[in-house]
Design an enzyme around this catalytic site. Structure first.
Site, PDB file in Angstrom:
ATOM      1  CD  GLU A   1      -2.764  -1.084  -0.026  1.00 36.05           C
ATOM      2  OE1 GLU A   1      -3.298  -0.072  -0.405  1.00 36.05           O
ATOM      3  OE2 GLU A   1      -2.808  -2.044  -0.649  1.00 36.05           O
TER       4      GLU A   1
ATOM      5  CD1 TRP B   1      -0.972  -0.609  -4.188  1.00 34.65           C
ATOM      6  CD2 TRP B   1      -1.385   0.660  -5.933  1.00 34.65           C
ATOM      7  NE1 TRP B   1      -1.564  -1.511  -5.493  1.00 34.65           N
ATOM      8  CE2 TRP B   1      -1.810  -0.755  -6.375  1.00 34.65           C
ATOM      9  CE3 TRP B   1      -1.721   1.645  -7.105  1.00 34.65           C
ATOM     10  CZ2 TRP B   1      -2.435  -1.000  -7.689  1.00 34.65           C
ATOM     11  CZ3 TRP B   1      -2.195   1.321  -8.282  1.00 34.65           C
ATOM     12  CH2 TRP B   1      -2.554  -0.029  -8.514  1.00 34.65           C
TER      13      TRP B   1
ATOM     14  CD1 TRP C   1     -17.797  11.573 -17.509  1.00 35.60           C
ATOM     15  CD2 TRP C   1     -18.414   9.805 -16.414  1.00 35.60           C
ATOM     16  NE1 TRP C   1     -16.714  10.839 -17.335  1.00 35.60           N
ATOM     17  CE2 TRP C   1     -17.113   9.608 -16.835  1.00 35.60           C
ATOM     18  CE3 TRP C   1     -19.182   8.679 -15.653  1.00 35.60           C
ATOM     19  CZ2 TRP C   1     -16.317   8.700 -16.144  1.00 35.60           C
ATOM     20  CZ3 TRP C   1     -18.232   7.802 -15.094  1.00 35.60           C
ATOM     21  CH2 TRP C   1     -17.086   7.590 -15.508  1.00 35.60           C
TER      22      TRP C   1
ATOM     23  CG  ASN D   1      -8.339   1.462   0.957  1.00 35.13           C
ATOM     24  OD1 ASN D   1      -8.353   2.280   0.250  1.00 35.13           O
ATOM     25  ND2 ASN D   1      -7.788   0.178   0.287  1.00 35.13           N
TER      26      ASN D   1
ATOM     27  CD1 TRP E   1     -13.557  10.000 -13.683  1.00 37.02           C
ATOM     28  CD2 TRP E   1     -12.400  10.878 -12.228  1.00 37.02           C
ATOM     29  NE1 TRP E   1     -12.693  10.618 -14.609  1.00 37.02           N
ATOM     30  CE2 TRP E   1     -11.905  11.577 -13.514  1.00 37.02           C
ATOM     31  CE3 TRP E   1     -12.050  11.479 -11.165  1.00 37.02           C
ATOM     32  CZ2 TRP E   1     -10.906  12.153 -13.636  1.00 37.02           C
ATOM     33  CZ3 TRP E   1     -10.704  12.357 -11.298  1.00 37.02           C
ATOM     34  CH2 TRP E   1     -10.309  12.452 -12.545  1.00 37.02           C
TER      35      TRP E   1
ATOM     36  CD1 TRP F   1     -11.958   9.551  -5.671  1.00 40.32           C
ATOM     37  CD2 TRP F   1     -13.667   8.829  -6.654  1.00 40.32           C
ATOM     38  NE1 TRP F   1     -12.888   9.658  -4.680  1.00 40.32           N
ATOM     39  CE2 TRP F   1     -13.951   9.221  -5.416  1.00 40.32           C
ATOM     40  CE3 TRP F   1     -14.578   8.354  -7.887  1.00 40.32           C
ATOM     41  CZ2 TRP F   1     -15.353   8.929  -4.892  1.00 40.32           C
ATOM     42  CZ3 TRP F   1     -16.118   7.978  -7.246  1.00 40.32           C
ATOM     43  CH2 TRP F   1     -16.283   8.545  -5.749  1.00 40.32           C
TER      44      TRP F   1
END
Length: 460
Positions: free
Chosen positions: A269, A272, A301, A336, A354, A377
Site C-alpha cells: 500500500e 501504491w 457521464w 479503504n 468520477w 477515483w
C-alpha cells in the site's frame, strides 16, 4: 547567511532531513503559511484543516524547546506567498530557504514563482522513498502499470536499510513559550486524532509490532480496526514513509525482499502511494482532473444532482454503500475497501462523473491526499493508470455479504436496519415491504440495469 526552514505538508521535526540540514547550516527560524482561501480552492476538508492547525500549534511549541522559532504567516492563497516570503527573508537578511518538495501542479508553480523573485529554494524529497524520476522503465520512461513499478521500486531498495538521521539539537533547559496565533484556532472537529509525537509514535509502533501481521487477512473488514489508522498523519507529513519503513525493518529486517510475508501487504500500500505521486509528477494534467486514459473522454457521464446527493447522504438504498457514506460524513474517514465500493457505485451504477466523487472525498476526508485520491477515483472509474477494467463492476450486495457478513458495520451506521434479520440485511427491500416498514429508502437504481447501462457507456 543562516537559512530559513519552510514547513509545508511535512509537519514533523523527527525524520525531516530538510529541516535537519537547515539546522546544521545554522537555521533558527522556521515558517508556515496559513492559506485559508487556497485550502478552500483545493477542497481541503474542514476536519483535515483542523488537524493541521492543531499539529502546527503543537509543533511551534515543540520547536521552541530547541531554540527554533516557528513564524506563522497568513496569506489568502499561493499567489501571495512569493512576495510575503521575500519580505520575510529580507527581514532575516537571507534568501536561502530549505523545504520539502510538493508535487501537485499549483504547488510546483508556487515554488517556481518564489525562485523567480530571488529566493534560493533548496528542495528535498521528504515525502517519497524514491525521488522523482528515479524509478523508470529500461527506456527511461515512467511506468504506467503498478506491478512493474513495484518490482523496479523493490529492486532499487530491497538491499537498503532505511536510514533516519538523528535530531541535531539538544533541548533548552528553559524553553521560551510560544504564542499560538488566532489563525491556528481549532474547532475541535479532529480531536479524536492526537497530534503529539508520543501518542502518534505509540499508534505506529502498536500497528507495526502487533497488528501488521494480520493486516492482510483483516484489512477488508470494515467492522474491525484492521488498518493502521496512520493515513491522516501521512497526508500531512506528520509521519513519513521512510519512518514507517524503518520501523518495519526493525521488526522484519527482510521485509523488502520477502514479498510473501503477510506484513508486506501493508508495504504494498505504501508503494501504491509512491506510484500515484510519481504519476502526478510525470503527468501534470492529472492535477487538472483530466482522465489519464484519454479514450474514456468519450464516456457520456450523467450529471444527476439528485442521485449524487442521495449518494453523498448515504441514501441509495444499498446498505453497505449507505453505511460507508455515513461513516465518511460522521467521522471524516472511510475504510479503504468501502472507498472502492462507493466509488464504483457512483461511477458505474449511477454513471456519474468520477470528478464529483473525487471532490466530495477531498471535502470530507481527514486523510485527503490529492495524488492518492485522484489515483483511487480514476482506478474505480476505469479511466486511470492501471485502472480496474471497465467491465469489472462491484456488486454492492455481494461486497456487503463478503466483507460485512454479520452486518455489524451496516447496523452501526444505518440504524434503521438494526432489527432486519441478517438473511435480508444486505438488500432488505423485499423483507421491509413484507413487514410494511418505511424506515429505509428504496434503491435509487436497479443493479442489473445499472450494470448494463455502464457497460454500454464504456464500450463507446
Amino acid at each position: 547567511m543562516n537559512p530559513i526552514f519552510w514547513f509545508r505538508r511535512d509537519l514533523r521535526y523527527f525524520a525531516n532531513e530538510a529541516l535537519i540540514e537547515a539546522i546544521e547550516n545554522g537555521a533558527t527560524e522556521a515558517l508556515f503559511f496559513v492559506c485559508q482561501k487556497q485550502w478552500q480552492q483545493h477542497n481541503c476538508a474542514d476536519i483535515q484543516i483542523d488537524l493541521l492547525k492543531r499539529r502546527v500549534a503543537w509543533l511551534g511549541q515543540a520547536l521552541c524547546a530547541y531554540g527554533i522559532h516557528l513564524n506563522i504567516l497568513e496569506v489568502d492563497d499561493f499567489s501571495a506567498i512569493p512576495k510575503a516570503l521575500k519580505h520575510f527573508c529580507d527581514q532575516q537578511n537571507t534568501q536561502l530557504v530549505y523545504a520539502n518538495a510538493e508535487y501537485e501542479l499549483n504547488e510546483r508553480q508556487r515554488d517556481q514563482h518564489c525562485i523567480d523573485v530571488g529566493i534560493q529554494l533548496e528542495l528535498f524529497h521528504g515525502d517519497l522513498m524514491a525521488p522523482p524520476k528515479s524509478v523508470r522503465t529500461k527506456s527511461g520512461e515512467m511506468f504506467k502499470v503498478f506491478t512493474p513499478f513495484k518490482k523496479a521500486w523493490l529492486k532499487q531498495y530491497e538491499q537498503s536499510h532505511v536510514f533516519i538521521p538523528s535530531w541535531p539539537k539538544p533541548a533548552l533547559n528553559q524553553a521560551p513559550s510560544w504564542h499560538v496565533p488566532d489563525c491556528l484556532h481549532s474547532d475541535g472537529s479532529s480531536q479524536k486524532w492526537p497530534v503529539d509525537d508520543d501518542a502518534i509514535a505509540s499508534v505506529a509502533a502498536h500497528f507495526v509490532e502487533s497488528k501488521c501481521q494480520d493486516y492482510k487477512s483483516v484489512r477488508d473488514i470494515p467492522s474491525i480496526k484492521g488498518t493502521s489508522g496512520l493515513s491522516p498523519y501521512l497526508a500531512l507529513g506528520i509521519l513519513s514513509v521512510k519512518q514507517l519503513l524503518a520501523q518495519l525493518q526493525l521488526n522484519y529486517p527482510d521485509i523488502l525482499h520477502t514479498t510473501e510475508r503477510p506484513e508486506f501487504c501493508w508495504v504494498n500500500e505504501l508503494i501504491w502511494r509512491e506510484f500515484y505521486r510519481h504519476l502526478i509528477i510525470e503527468f501534470a494534467d492529472l492535477c487538472k482532473h483530466h482522465n489519464f486514459n484519454a479514450k474514456y473522454n468519450a464516456v457520456a457521464w450523467r450529471y444527476d444532482k439528485q442521485q449524487f446527493q442521495a449518494w453523498c447522504e448515504g441514501k441509495t438504498g444499498y446498505p453497505l454503500v449507505d453505511a460507508a457514506m455515513r461513516q465518511l460524513n460522521q467521522t471524516g474517514w472511510m475504510h479503504n475497501r468501502l472507498r472502492m465500493v462507493v466509488a464504483s457505485f457512483l461511477t458505474k451504477h449511477l454513471l456519474i462523473d468520477w470528478r464529483w466523487g473525487e471532490k466530495y472525498f477531498m471535502q470530507k476526508l481527514i486523510d485527503g491526499d490529492f495524488a492518492s485520491n485522484n489515483g483511487g477515483w480514476q482506478w474505480a472509474a476505469s479511466t486511470g493508470c492501471d485502472a480496474q477494467p471497465y467491465f469489472r463492476i462491484f456488486n454492492p450486495i455481494t461486497q456487503s455479504k463478503k466483507f460485512d457478513p454479520q452486518g455489524d458495520f451496516i447496523r452501526k451506521y444505518v440504524p434503521e436496519l438494526e432489527s432486519v434479520p441478517i438473511k435480508y440485511l444486505h438488500f432488505p427491500h423485499d423483507y421491509l415491504a413484507s413487514t410494511q416498514s418505511t424506515h429505509y429508502v428504496s434503491p435509487i437504481v436497479d443493479h442489473k440495469e445499472a450494470r448494463e447501462r455502464a457497460l454500454a457507456a464504456f464500450k463507446v
